[in-house]
Scaffold this active site. Structure first.
Site, PDB file in Angstrom:
ATOM      1  N   ASP A  18       0.922  -1.286   0.046  1.00  0.00           N
ATOM      2  CA  ASP A  18       0.059  -0.147  -0.056  1.00  0.00           C
ATOM      3  C   ASP A  18       1.043   0.978  -0.057  1.00  0.00           C
ATOM      4  O   ASP A  18       1.889   1.091   0.141  1.00  0.00           O
ATOM      5  CB  ASP A  18      -0.892   0.048   1.236  1.00  0.00           C
ATOM      6  CG  ASP A  18      -1.787   1.285   1.408  1.00  0.00           C
ATOM      7  OD1 ASP A  18      -2.369   1.612   0.217  1.00  0.00           O
ATOM      8  OD2 ASP A  18      -1.966   1.773   2.315  1.00  0.00           O
ATOM      9  N   TYR A  50      -0.643   8.812  -2.078  1.00  0.00           N
ATOM     10  CA  TYR A  50      -0.522   8.623  -3.728  1.00  0.00           C
ATOM     11  C   TYR A  50      -1.600   9.475  -4.259  1.00  0.00           C
ATOM     12  O   TYR A  50      -1.949   9.834  -5.418  1.00  0.00           O
ATOM     13  CB  TYR A  50      -0.802   6.952  -3.930  1.00  0.00           C
ATOM     14  CG  TYR A  50       0.339   6.055  -3.765  1.00  0.00           C
ATOM     15  CD1 TYR A  50       1.732   6.619  -3.196  1.00  0.00           C
ATOM     16  CD2 TYR A  50       0.597   4.772  -4.240  1.00  0.00           C
ATOM     17  CE1 TYR A  50       2.711   5.889  -3.119  1.00  0.00           C
ATOM     18  CE2 TYR A  50       1.672   4.071  -4.142  1.00  0.00           C
ATOM     19  CZ  TYR A  50       2.767   4.413  -3.655  1.00  0.00           C
ATOM     20  OH  TYR A  50       3.612   3.641  -3.522  1.00  0.00           O
ATOM     21  N   GLY A  51      -2.617   9.648  -3.272  1.00  0.00           N
ATOM     22  CA  GLY A  51      -4.103   9.954  -4.049  1.00  0.00           C
ATOM     23  C   GLY A  51      -4.032  11.318  -4.591  1.00  0.00           C
ATOM     24  O   GLY A  51      -4.906  11.698  -5.579  1.00  0.00           O
ATOM     25  N   ASN A  82      -6.111   1.524  -3.322  1.00  0.00           N
ATOM     26  CA  ASN A  82      -7.008   1.625  -4.434  1.00  0.00           C
ATOM     27  C   ASN A  82      -6.560   2.552  -5.336  1.00  0.00           C
ATOM     28  O   ASN A  82      -6.592   2.235  -6.439  1.00  0.00           O
ATOM     29  CB  ASN A  82      -8.169   2.196  -3.719  1.00  0.00           C
ATOM     30  CG  ASN A  82      -9.058   1.288  -2.861  1.00  0.00           C
ATOM     31  OD1 ASN A  82      -9.972   0.679  -3.222  1.00  0.00           O
ATOM     32  ND2 ASN A  82      -8.691   1.308  -1.555  1.00  0.00           N
ATOM     33  N   THR A 193      -8.403   2.741   1.304  1.00  0.00           N
ATOM     34  CA  THR A 193      -7.975   1.936   2.502  1.00  0.00           C
ATOM     35  C   THR A 193      -8.023   2.529   3.984  1.00  0.00           C
ATOM     36  O   THR A 193      -8.239   1.878   4.862  1.00  0.00           O
ATOM     37  CB  THR A 193      -6.307   1.625   2.602  1.00  0.00           C
ATOM     38  OG1 THR A 193      -5.732   2.886   2.160  1.00  0.00           O
ATOM     39  CG2 THR A 193      -6.073   0.696   1.196  1.00  0.00           C
ATOM     40  N   HIS A 194      -8.048   3.942   3.904  1.00  0.00           N
ATOM     41  CA  HIS A 194      -8.217   4.634   5.052  1.00  0.00           C
ATOM     42  C   HIS A 194      -9.642   4.708   5.690  1.00  0.00           C
ATOM     43  O   HIS A 194      -9.877   4.997   6.754  1.00  0.00           O
ATOM     44  CB  HIS A 194      -7.554   5.993   5.164  1.00  0.00           C
ATOM     45  CG  HIS A 194      -6.362   5.939   5.091  1.00  0.00           C
ATOM     46  ND1 HIS A 194      -5.357   5.315   4.242  1.00  0.00           N
ATOM     47  CD2 HIS A 194      -5.323   6.671   5.810  1.00  0.00           C
ATOM     48  CE1 HIS A 194      -4.145   5.410   4.398  1.00  0.00           C
ATOM     49  NE2 HIS A 194      -3.962   6.554   5.355  1.00  0.00           N
TER      50      HIS A 194
HETATM   51  N1  DGL Z   1      -3.827   3.771   0.211  1.00  0.00           N
HETATM   52  C1  DGL Z   1      -4.589   5.149  -0.575  1.00  0.00           C
HETATM   53  C2  DGL Z   1      -5.873   4.487  -1.162  1.00  0.00           C
HETATM   54  O1  DGL Z   1      -6.314   3.301  -0.727  1.00  0.00           O
HETATM   55  C3  DGL Z   1      -4.910   6.081   0.355  1.00  0.00           C
HETATM   56  C4  DGL Z   1      -3.828   6.717   0.791  1.00  0.00           C
HETATM   57  C5  DGL Z   1      -3.056   7.691  -0.238  1.00  0.00           C
HETATM   58  O2  DGL Z   1      -3.576   8.551  -1.017  1.00  0.00           O
HETATM   59  O3  DGL Z   1      -1.928   7.150  -0.795  1.00  0.00           O
HETATM   60  O4  DGL Z   1      -6.224   4.969  -2.140  1.00  0.00           O
END
Ligand code: DGL
Length: 272
Positions: A18, A50-51, A82, A193-194
């Protein structure tokens, strides 16, 4: 012969990655479902979130994360992010000769099981919403579905700050979900995920008649089915090992990770 190369295929670990700690909500379900499996988790804490990043950058990060887990000799990769999955799963499947699962398809499948009126809200990061991956997938799976995609960029930092039951989070949830108030959605997909960590606030805001779906449980079931189908289930009778790596600040990952994973963990730096 190194320990890794002496492992037989079935006893290799499942690799999960992740952008940070959020994917531990997925790992938790995989570990519950498959206690005998060893799992190696990689959180890219140096480069989270990453978002908010571009497609090219997210893809590059996901390729690098996969290479790290391949070096650990895993038998399967789960993209438990995601945003990462939205931009990389297809490419990773072409590049790597190993089963690659993600959280997107299981989430869509679960929505299809629970929605009755086919009016569905999709909550995710900006990049995931921009990718249209959920919009396309849900529309294909549920013909005639009415979709209400919503980017919720402040949810991730609120969760990272552990403001799970905080008035600030309640306020932001109320603000973000306001456009859904008159849309009669019966299902809300948590496409990040959060978000499961603030599910109770989202549920309160939407009302108890609305189903909140996260993909972690369905994803764990997919992992189990895929390993069974390919005869790769571990035959260990005792519990598998759990290893955690972070690309930055393993101590912070450890402290935060316990909240997401639900039990105490140890974390090593992925940078040697
Ligand atoms: N892990 C990211 C998701 O599931 C959320 C956190 C991020 O923006 O990296 O989209």
């Amino acid at each position: 012969m190194s320990r890794e190369s002496s492992l037989n295929q079935n006893e290799k670990a499942i690799g999960i990655f992740d952008s940070g700690i959020g994917g531990l909500t997925v790992m938790r379900q995989v570990a519950n479902r498959l206690p005998q499996e060893s799992i190696i988790y990689f959180g890219d804490t140096a480069r989270v979130p990453y978002g908010e990043k571009s497609q090219e950058t997210i893809l590059r990060y996901c390729i690098e994360n996969t290479l790290f887990l391949m070096e650990q000799q895993v038998k399967m990769i789960v993209v438990a992010c995601n945003t990462g999955a939205a931009y990389s799963t297809e490419t990773l499947r072409q590049m790597f000769n190993i089963p690659i699962l993600d959280v997107i398809e299981p989430g869509i499948a679960r929505v299809a099981e629970v929605t009755k009126n086919r009016r569905i809200a999709i909550l995710a990061t900006k990049a995931t919403i921009r990718s249209q991956v959920y919009q396309r997938g849900v529309s294909e799976k549920i013909p005639g579905a009415q979709l209400f995609p919503l980017a919720c960029p402040l949810f991730v930092p609120l969760v990272e700050e552990r403001l799970f039951n905080h008035p600030a989070t309640e306020l932001i949830v109320k603000e973000y979900l306001a456009p859904l108030k008159d849309k009669q959605v019966d299902t809300v997909l948590l496409g990040c995920t959060h978000y499961p960590l603030i599910q109770s606030i989202i549920q309160r805001e939407m009302g108890s008649h609305v189903m909140i779906v996260d993909s972690a449980t369905t994803c764990a079931a997919r992992v189990a089915a895929s390993l069974a189908d390919t005869n790769q289930l571990s035959s260990q009778s005792s519990g598998g090992s759990r290893q955690f790596y972070a690309s930055d600040d393993p101590e912070r990952f450890r402290a935060m990770g316990e909240v997401f994973f639900g039990s105490s963990i140890e974390c090593r730096s992925s940078v040697s």
